[in-house]
Design an enzyme around this catalytic site. Sequence first.
Site, PDB file in Angstrom:
ATOM      1  N   ARG A   1      -3.661 -10.397   4.551  1.00  0.00           N
ATOM      2  CA  ARG A   1      -4.061 -10.377   3.137  1.00  0.00           C
ATOM      3  C   ARG A   1      -2.894  -9.828   2.338  1.00  0.00           C
ATOM      4  O   ARG A   1      -2.506  -8.668   2.516  1.00  0.00           O
ATOM      5  CB  ARG A   1      -5.304  -9.508   2.955  1.00  0.00           C
TER       6      ARG A   1
ATOM      7  N   LYS B   1       0.818  -1.217   0.000  1.00  0.00           N
ATOM      8  CA  LYS B   1       0.000   0.000   0.000  1.00  0.00           C
ATOM      9  C   LYS B   1       0.851   1.266   0.000  1.00  0.00           C
ATOM     10  O   LYS B   1       2.027   1.260   0.365  1.00  0.00           O
ATOM     11  CB  LYS B   1      -0.978  -0.026   1.172  1.00  0.00           C
TER      12      LYS B   1
END
Length: 395
Positions: free
Chosen positions: A372, A332
């Site tokens: 995840r 991210k």
Amino acid sequence: MILIREFRDKDAFYRFLKDKVGVFFREAEERSFEGLNRVIYLEKEKIDPQKIHECARWACLHIFHNEDRYALSGTEAQIRKFCSCLVKSNRDVATEILESLIRYRKKAFRLQYREKILPLGIKTAIMGVLNVTPDSFSDGGMYTEPKKAVERAVKMVEEGAEIIDIGGESTRPGSQRVSFEEELRRVLPVLREVRKELPNVWISIDTYKAEVARICLEEGADIINDISGGTFDEEMFRVVSQYHCPYIMCHIKGRPEEWKSMPIVYEDVMQEIIEWFGDRLSSLRAMGYKGTVLLDPGIGFGKLPEHNVEILKRFNELKIFGLPTVVGVSRKSFIGLILEGLLKKKTQPAERLYGSLGALAYAVTMGACVVRVHDVGPTREFLAVLDSIRTYHEF
């Protein structure tokens, strides 16, 4: 509202007393060593402060009080003793505190659905990301062909993924929503082939659309991973309650197409997330849902980089619900910003493996049960060592 906090540093507790409780800075400094224990933070109206103070003194708890805000610091034994006193005058609050402590201490969970069982807590489970989208921030366009998507799913399972999370709509900042029909067109062929090829693997569908969830559950999906926590489609709770499937409830603020332009403000990001989860869980349970909810604080979903870091730092506070938790930090942008700011190194999403591992490590040590990720193989090796140290002599 109740929070459970843990402080290992007197300076952190000093800031908490000053900013959160409103204790005068000199008293906060003088008493900051008193917070190096477990802290119960209450915001309660219509509660007798005198009774709170009397029970705290009897239990030898440190207490900080300002209007309707209370911080109680001590060992768990002292907190339990405090509750045994408080129960005489305020049974509801005493019971709420004790139940919160019991939930907070829970370490092991399990998912059970369609004759499959997945233990959680001792070994961190890996959820492999499979985006069948043309525009996802990291791997958009790589697996839009069903054959390539299935090959990718098989490879991730071989590398150690217990769950495959299939997503048919990008939720990167600025992305636009796609129709129900388009999302199904992308997801269904892949779901059917992965189910055929990997009959025993857990399959999650990353969607906020109730009808997509329903059809995919009929086609053999096991988990619904909803980035909106049921707020984008009011029928979602009805669908998961009908199937009682595991449901990943993710916190979100705003919508992906708004994040680049909307002001993102939190007074206390973790408190807001916990209050939000409390409300959403109540609504879901009111539908008769009897499955397992997994909580995901939604790193990057309507949060600034500093909010993401604070969520990871305080990840253990999510344990107050006694539910398994999910963390998704893989590749991210906030990781890229940290690397650029500290190391003067600009990175593309696929170059953020080490930063992603660093971010998820803290969350796992603070209680995250499922990670995840895009990079399954390296994450599996990393977690093998981390889990061995984390759980040594605990199970």
